[in-house]
Scaffold this motif. Sequence first.
Motif, PDB file in Angstrom:
ATOM      1  N   VAL A   1       0.861  -1.184   0.000  1.00 19.20           N
ATOM      2  CA  VAL A   1       0.000   0.000   0.000  1.00 19.20           C
ATOM      3  C   VAL A   1       0.896   1.232   0.000  1.00 19.20           C
ATOM      4  CG1 VAL A   1      -1.788   1.302   1.178  1.00 19.20           C
ATOM      5  CG2 VAL A   1      -1.813  -1.204   1.275  1.00 19.20           C
ATOM      6  N   ARG A   2       0.804   2.034  -1.065  1.00 18.03           N
ATOM      7  CA  ARG A   2       1.508   3.310  -1.125  1.00 18.03           C
ATOM      8  C   ARG A   2       0.530   4.377  -0.666  1.00 18.03           C
ATOM      9  NH1 ARG A   2       4.848   3.765  -6.357  1.00 18.03           N
ATOM     10  NH2 ARG A   2       5.722   1.936  -5.291  1.00 18.03           N
ATOM     11  N   ALA A   3       0.709   4.830   0.541  1.00 22.04           N
ATOM     12  CA  ALA A   3      -0.290   5.679   1.198  1.00 22.04           C
ATOM     13  C   ALA A   3      -0.199   7.129   0.720  1.00 22.04           C
ATOM     14  CB  ALA A   3      -0.118   5.607   2.706  1.00 22.04           C
ATOM     15  N   ASN A   4      -1.236   7.873   1.005  1.00 21.68           N
ATOM     16  CA  ASN A   4      -1.264   9.296   0.674  1.00 21.68           C
ATOM     17  C   ASN A   4      -0.269  10.060   1.539  1.00 21.68           C
ATOM     18  OD1 ASN A   4      -3.286   8.965  -1.283  1.00 21.68           O
ATOM     19  ND2 ASN A   4      -4.901   9.091   0.259  1.00 21.68           N
ATOM     20  N   PRO A   5       0.156  11.258   1.111  1.00 26.11           N
ATOM     21  CA  PRO A   5       1.170  12.008   1.853  1.00 26.11           C
ATOM     22  C   PRO A   5       0.797  12.175   3.324  1.00 26.11           C
ATOM     23  CG  PRO A   5       0.746  13.068  -0.260  1.00 26.11           C
ATOM     24  CD  PRO A   5      -0.279  11.986  -0.119  1.00 26.11           C
ATOM     25  N   GLY A   6       1.781  11.930   4.196  1.00 23.43           N
ATOM     26  CA  GLY A   6       1.596  12.142   5.626  1.00 23.43           C
ATOM     27  C   GLY A   6       0.785  11.090   6.344  1.00 23.43           C
TER      28      GLY A   6
END
Length: 954
Positions: free
Chosen positions: A354-359
């Motif tokens: 999972v490449r998560a959203n910024p922050g």
Amino acid sequence: MLKSATIAAGIFTLAACGDAQTSSQNKTPAGAETAADVKSDTLVAYETFTLDNGLKTILHIDRSDPVVAVALTAHVGSAREKEGRTGFAHLFEHLLFLESENLGKGGLDQMSARIGGSGANGSTSRDRTNYFQTVPKDALEKMIWAEADKLGWFINTVTDPVLAKEKQVVKNEKRQSVDNRPYGHSQYVTDKALYPEGHPYNWQVIGSLEDLDAATLEDVKEFFRRWYVPNNVTLTISGDFDVEQAKEWVEKYFGEIPRGEDVEKQPRQPGVLPETKSYYWEDNFARLPQLTMTWPTVPVYDADSYPLAVLNSLLTEGKDAPLNKVLIDDKKLTSTLFMFPYESEVAGQMTLGVRANPGTKLDDVKTAIDEAFAKFEADGIKDADLNRIKTQAEVDFYSGIQSVLGKGFQLAQYDVYLGDPGYIDTDLARIKGVTKEDVMRVYNKYIKGQPFVATSFVPKGQKELALAGAELANVVEEKIVQGAEQAVDPNVVATYEKTPSSFDRSVEPPYGETPVVKAPTLWEAGMDNGLTVYGIEDREIPVVQFDLTIEGGQLLDTFEKAGTANLVAEMMNKGTANRTTAELEKALQSLGASVNISAGSESIRLRGETLSRNFDAVMAIVAEMMLEPRWDAEEFDLAKLRIDSQLTQAKSNPNAIAAEEFGKIVYGENNILSRNIMGSADTLTNITLDDLKAFYAANISPSVAKLHVVGAVTDAEVKAAAARLGTDWAAKEVSIPSYAMAADPSESKVYFYNVPGAKQSVLRFGYSGPKAGDTELYPATVMNYILGGGGFASRLTQELREGKGYTYGIRSGFQGSKTNGFFQIGSGVRSNVTLEATDLVKDILTNYGSTFTDKDLGVTKSFLSKSQTRAFETQGAKLGMLRSISVFGLPSDYAQQRANYLEGVTVDDIQKLATDYIRPQAMHYVIVGDASTQMERLKELGFGDPVLLNPTSE
């Protein structure tokens, strides 16, 4: 890239041919150990025989095109290596192309160019290494001769200078594919945790820089003599050839190679993970936090690998898949997740990423994953979902057999791993036989509540985003040191005692009978609303591929709302007036179809593939997508979030940066194509759903649309299936803006984009060039073949990779579209030779025209003419031909016109073209790398002070 390390695929990489039959008799060549084994009742008809030395040969006949694929597969990968001496199998993937006793230095690549081959190539996995090429049928004996030389007359040519140079090439590949890209070290961290020391999968296929440096010549030769022996190799020949003649050639060229030591099959050794392990790493190139979770599973072709593959699809594929539903739609933690099996010979694993959203904190991601698994358990598995996955497997199966090389690969894969080239029947039966109970059983056995390896790769300075309790990973990063690599002399000639043979192997075999190339028959029809349809009937496989190209694309964007065309295309995939996104996906998947709409610089394209029996039904859905988009507000918000994340990540990807910065310079500030097609964070904010509707209403018109169809359907069937697009799609006048390219420079200038700590410098050099429809484009392409378009036949590759070891790959080419074109050189070079590599490119360009010879012209003509045998082998190639004619305005006989030009072109013509189009003293030089160590040195090029494109990065 050429000759690269690759990873073994999963169960859907199938190959078969329902109607291809061998025409041979059960005849064994003299000296063969076993009688021929003919299998004509399997999905891929084949014949095998084995020589006294243990070499097994698999033969498959396919006469649909006058080509033959030859593949040599050695049952050796990184799993056969020793700790401290890793990367040897991949190193030999490289070395075996360089020289052999009878072909000479670079002889295989030179021959490949002369005979019109696809380019000698190879790949390495944990368990096998293969070498392959597709050639015109008249070159089969040449290829068998060359592959035998690789196995029996090669190792003496490997000397210390040869080894030193190729080590540098391999290290450049590692920098490019691992060290200089976001999340590149994630697999390394996972495998070190999953497999204990001593396990053959504890290290990476490409090895380590330290082990490559430490490898001695004797280490390398010992490895070759142990594993690259006939009794550990399978030779596959697939295509249009005479079986009896091929047998004789195999016996002649391979028969006297000595048998090696017996090779025992490695036992199953599953990953050892008594408890969950969690590691973090602050990634220099990551802008988004990424969590991966990896569970130990089963080896390839294990009975449980089939329901595990279905589980993978159920969890992640489609709008209603639980991981997508929870993480993307409900919690909006990410726009990118993936799951894949990595199954090899002795062990397997399943990875969820999972490449998560910024922050985003990865603990929140982990909690959401647990919720998604709970949802999967609660909802259970629907019959419809299971059936659509099996139907898609059938399409994937047929897609794998479009080329003779694909068929040969699969025969070899089954043989190497299972000893049974005909396993394909069982393979298909097993995937079709998966039940819901099987899927839940493997979920409970391997995933639910089981220990896993977690990796948290977070941006520099954002350690707080990693999973709580994660330990610091042990990642070794190379330091940039000027002059660290020893220089190599490309002119050193290896001296060695030649290996004896019963005949003179230095004589290249003659060509066989000249193949006859038959161009496909195309048809064209116009519809009342202006839509033009082009087609080719092709019944080799029961599949249809289609493409609907609508002119405009990014050219219709405004500067204030750049990215609009891309968003329009994205939203047209997200449901119709009568179907939600999930319902649309399921309707297509139940028919074994894939359809996607995307935006390009000059068009919006709908591309699809389906079983031919379902073509009518799929085209009815295509008409819905084109004529009745849903314009869902929630999907619009998700799309903008997804694009914003992609833009964020691209800011630290050196290759993406280089492409964008070069585009800004070559197109110019006043050309919309200088902008990222996805827009920017600012322009995305400006775009509303009403903007998309207005764009669609004004610009999506049949008057600027072309439909291309290739496959097992007649023209009448295509017209009937596309009837709604011809009647219900209202035509309108579309005005497409015209933009000029930026003025070419009068003198060269160097532009530098700083990526601190970059392990490579990415190069993009060039300027504007001919458009796709210009008569000058093909002559310029012919001129460029020896410069940088011919792979290993090109001077750029020979000098920078083979000569100096500066790079893993470099190419040059003319890229023309309907409205613009440019010439570009692209490469990634090791950081500490940025100046030297750039200066060498400049010298090659400066001297190219004056040093172009009759021999160069002969190689160019031979390759470009003979390679036409491969020009129409696949449906994708035929589809490309239709688009070239319809979209770019090429004449229907453009292939013949090009052949006529090629026949008459002279050295003087090439030299004049080089003078006109190769201008190293008036070129944009764009470099993305580490400014602190490399930028100042570039003044020595003589083009003034480099311009720093991102001064705030310092």
